[in-house]
Design an enzyme around this catalytic site. Structure first.
Site, PDB file in Angstrom:
ATOM      1  N   SER A   1       0.950  -1.076  -0.044  1.00  0.00           N
ATOM      2  CA  SER A   1       0.148   0.075   0.077  1.00  0.00           C
ATOM      3  C   SER A   1       0.931   1.320   0.098  1.00  0.00           C
ATOM      4  O   SER A   1       2.066   0.966   0.220  1.00  0.00           O
ATOM      5  CB  SER A   1      -0.794   0.008   1.377  1.00  0.00           C
ATOM      6  OG  SER A   1      -1.292   1.175   1.444  1.00  0.00           O
TER       7      SER A   1
ATOM      8  N   TYR B   1      -2.434  -0.995  10.337  1.00  0.00           N
ATOM      9  CA  TYR B   1      -2.125  -0.945   8.714  1.00  0.00           C
ATOM     10  C   TYR B   1      -1.105  -0.651   8.023  1.00  0.00           C
ATOM     11  O   TYR B   1      -0.352  -1.407   7.444  1.00  0.00           O
ATOM     12  CB  TYR B   1      -3.604  -0.420   8.196  1.00  0.00           C
ATOM     13  CG  TYR B   1      -3.711  -0.580   6.615  1.00  0.00           C
ATOM     14  CD1 TYR B   1      -4.403  -1.692   6.231  1.00  0.00           C
ATOM     15  CD2 TYR B   1      -3.312   0.276   5.836  1.00  0.00           C
ATOM     16  CE1 TYR B   1      -4.758  -1.877   4.862  1.00  0.00           C
ATOM     17  CE2 TYR B   1      -3.498   0.096   4.322  1.00  0.00           C
ATOM     18  CZ  TYR B   1      -4.222  -0.836   3.825  1.00  0.00           C
ATOM     19  OH  TYR B   1      -4.285  -0.974   2.616  1.00  0.00           O
TER      20      TYR B   1
HETATM   21  N1  LIG Z   1      -8.539   0.015  -2.048  1.00  0.00           N
HETATM   22  C1  LIG Z   1      -7.632   0.435  -2.082  1.00  0.00           C
HETATM   23  O1  LIG Z   1      -7.169   1.888  -2.171  1.00  0.00           O
HETATM   24  C2  LIG Z   1      -6.160  -0.071  -1.608  1.00  0.00           C
HETATM   25  C3  LIG Z   1      -5.080   0.725  -1.526  1.00  0.00           C
HETATM   26  C4  LIG Z   1      -3.766  -0.004  -1.000  1.00  0.00           C
HETATM   27  C5  LIG Z   1      -3.958  -1.443  -0.524  1.00  0.00           C
HETATM   28  N2  LIG Z   1      -4.956  -2.162  -0.979  1.00  0.00           N
HETATM   29  C6  LIG Z   1      -5.097  -3.456  -0.384  1.00  0.00           C
HETATM   30  O2  LIG Z   1      -5.615  -4.299  -1.459  1.00  0.00           O
HETATM   31  C7  LIG Z   1      -6.442  -5.286  -0.758  1.00  0.00           C
HETATM   32  C8  LIG Z   1      -7.665  -5.428  -1.307  1.00  0.00           C
HETATM   33  O3  LIG Z   1      -8.328  -4.229  -0.966  1.00  0.00           O
HETATM   34  P1  LIG Z   1      -9.760  -4.036  -1.372  1.00  0.00           P
HETATM   35  O4  LIG Z   1      -9.956  -2.488  -1.549  1.00  0.00           O
HETATM   36  O5  LIG Z   1     -10.027  -4.712  -2.447  1.00  0.00           O
HETATM   37  O6  LIG Z   1     -10.747  -4.574   0.094  1.00  0.00           O
HETATM   38  P2  LIG Z   1     -12.279  -4.829   0.051  1.00  0.00           P
HETATM   39  O7  LIG Z   1     -13.037  -4.210  -1.134  1.00  0.00           O
HETATM   40  O8  LIG Z   1     -12.756  -4.641   1.468  1.00  0.00           O
HETATM   41  O9  LIG Z   1     -12.172  -6.524  -0.108  1.00  0.00           O
HETATM   42  C9  LIG Z   1     -11.437  -7.176   0.631  1.00  0.00           C
HETATM   43  C10 LIG Z   1     -11.304  -8.754   0.280  1.00  0.00           C
HETATM   44  O10 LIG Z   1     -10.668  -9.510   1.255  1.00  0.00           O
HETATM   45  C11 LIG Z   1     -11.466 -10.684   1.734  1.00  0.00           C
HETATM   46  N3  LIG Z   1     -10.904 -10.860   3.187  1.00  0.00           N
HETATM   47  C12 LIG Z   1     -11.237 -10.089   4.278  1.00  0.00           C
HETATM   48  N4  LIG Z   1     -10.690 -10.394   5.442  1.00  0.00           N
HETATM   49  C13 LIG Z   1     -10.315 -11.988   5.031  1.00  0.00           C
HETATM   50  C14 LIG Z   1      -9.918 -12.931   5.764  1.00  0.00           C
HETATM   51  N5  LIG Z   1      -9.526 -12.894   7.093  1.00  0.00           N
HETATM   52  N6  LIG Z   1      -9.641 -13.969   5.111  1.00  0.00           N
HETATM   53  C15 LIG Z   1      -9.852 -14.134   3.706  1.00  0.00           C
HETATM   54  N7  LIG Z   1     -10.552 -13.246   3.059  1.00  0.00           N
HETATM   55  C16 LIG Z   1     -10.716 -11.944   3.597  1.00  0.00           C
HETATM   56  C17 LIG Z   1     -13.229 -10.020   1.716  1.00  0.00           C
HETATM   57  O11 LIG Z   1     -13.911 -11.262   1.680  1.00  0.00           O
HETATM   58  P3  LIG Z   1     -14.839 -11.512   2.548  1.00  0.00           P
HETATM   59  O12 LIG Z   1     -15.630 -10.323   2.651  1.00  0.00           O
HETATM   60  O13 LIG Z   1     -15.575 -12.531   1.972  1.00  0.00           O
HETATM   61  O14 LIG Z   1     -14.069 -11.897   3.865  1.00  0.00           O
HETATM   62  C18 LIG Z   1     -12.774  -9.340   0.223  1.00  0.00           C
HETATM   63  O15 LIG Z   1     -13.138 -10.043  -0.707  1.00  0.00           O
HETATM   64  C19 LIG Z   1      -5.988  -5.293   0.786  1.00  0.00           C
HETATM   65  O16 LIG Z   1      -4.873  -5.871   1.251  1.00  0.00           O
HETATM   66  C20 LIG Z   1      -5.556  -3.815   0.922  1.00  0.00           C
HETATM   67  O17 LIG Z   1      -5.105  -3.616   2.172  1.00  0.00           O
HETATM   68  C21 LIG Z   1      -6.095  -1.448  -1.075  1.00  0.00           C
END
Ligand SMILES: NC(=O)c1ccc[n+]([C@@H]2O[C@H](COP(=O)([O-])OP(=O)(O)OC[C@H]3O[C@@H](n4cnc5c(N)ncnc54)[C@H](OP(=O)(O)O)[C@@H]3O)[C@@H](O)[C@H]2O)c1
Length: 255
Positions: free
Chosen positions: A146, A159
């Site tokens: 991130s 985080y």
């Molecule tokens: N969006 C951004 O701007 C951004 C920026 C930097 C980094 N990231 C990183 O990118 C990744 C995805 O982010 P996102 O924005 O797509 O998040 P999101 O929309 O909240 O989706 C998170 C996903 O992870 C799953 N999940 C959560 N806890 C889990 C667990 N304990 N075991 C297995 N699956 C789990 C959720 O599925 P369920 O609901 O079924 O558990 C969902 O499919 C993360 O690592 C985040 O830190 C995101």
């Protein structure tokens, strides 16, 4: 040239792929030819995500498990072993956020964020790498960092610590596993519009700040992460290891 990025015949596990960036990675790798294994903690969401990819003509399956639970992760890999499925690409994408000033933060909340965002990459990466090393035909491990792998902001201390750790865990994996033909890299997404940060997108002040501070003057879209994920999953990156590639519209360049 296109064969460099072709994933036909490969099997990829993408954790946390029922929605958001994980689903985009799964769709992108499937479009590049891979069979994809999805994961999440909610069975119905997982079923829907797998169905969407299968309906589009891709090879997709799914496993419900918590990435921070070592026994569940090992059980899934054992089932794949029994089925003769060899995971050659792993994207350690599952992650959670917890926003709270550190002075009020409970240890349990700190620990959970570390477990899901950082320790999970060790648990899943180790299980996959053990099998890749035994097979002797290499593999790809992609961890998800991130902007907080580089820079801190108030109220997201666990985080930030976890994502900083992801950057260094990626280098540690590269240091130990590159000799086995396993390339370990990371992607650092910038501010991307997904469910995880929908509250921020809906906050006019934060939305204005993102657009003002980013040289691209906008949020990123999940599909804009796909090219980097396919590159790091493919033969095109066979001599790249231990790197973190930021896909952030230029945000870190101006820090
Ligand atoms: N969006 C951004 O701007 C951004 C920026 C930097 C980094 N990231 C990183 O990118 C990744 C995805 O982010 P996102 O924005 O797509 O998040 P999101 O929309 O909240 O989706 C998170 C996903 O992870 C799953 N999940 C959560 N806890 C889990 C667990 N304990 N075991 C297995 N699956 C789990 C959720 O599925 P369920 O609901 O079924 O558990 C969902 O499919 C993360 O690592 C985040 O830190 C995101």
């Amino acid at each position: 040239m296109s064969s460099l990025f072709d994933l036909t015949g490969r099997t990829a596990l993408i954790t946390g792929s029922t929605r958001g960036l994980g689903f985009a990675y799964a769709k992108g790798l499937a479009q590049a030819g891979a069979a994809v294994i999805l994961n999440g903690t909610h069975a119905q969401r997982l079923e829907d995500a797998v169905a969407e990819l299968c309906d589009a003509g891709f090879t997709a399956s799914g496993f419900v498990f918590d990435v921070a639970d070592e026994r569940s992760v090992e059980a899934m890999f054992s089932r794949l072993d029994e089925q003769g499925v060899q995971v050659e690409i792993v994207i350690n994408n599952a992650g959670i956020q917890h926003r709270q000033p550190m002075l009020e933060l409970a240890l349990a909340d700190w620990q959970r964020v570390l477990d899901v965002n950082l320790t999970s990459a060790f648990i899943v990466g180790r299980a996959a790498a053990r099998r890749m090393v035994a097979r002797g035909s290499g593999g790809k491990i992609i961890n998800i960092g991130s902007l907080t792998s580089e820079a801190a902001r108030a109220t997201v201390a666990p985080y930030t610590a976890a994502k900083g750790g992801v950057k260094m865990l990626t280098k540690a994996m590269a240091a130990e596993w590159a000799e086995h033909g396993i390339q370990c890299n990371a992607i650092g997404p910038g501010y991307i519009h997904t469910e995880m940060n929908s509250a921020l997108v809906d906050n006019p002040e934060f939305d204005r700040w993102v657009k003002a501070s980013n040289p691209s003057r906008r949020w990123g879209k999940p599909d804009e992460l796909i090219g980097t994920a396919v590159y790091l999953s493919s033969a095109a990156s066979d001599y790249v290891s231990g790197q973190i590639i930021y896909v952030d519209g230029g945000w870190l360049a101006t820090l």
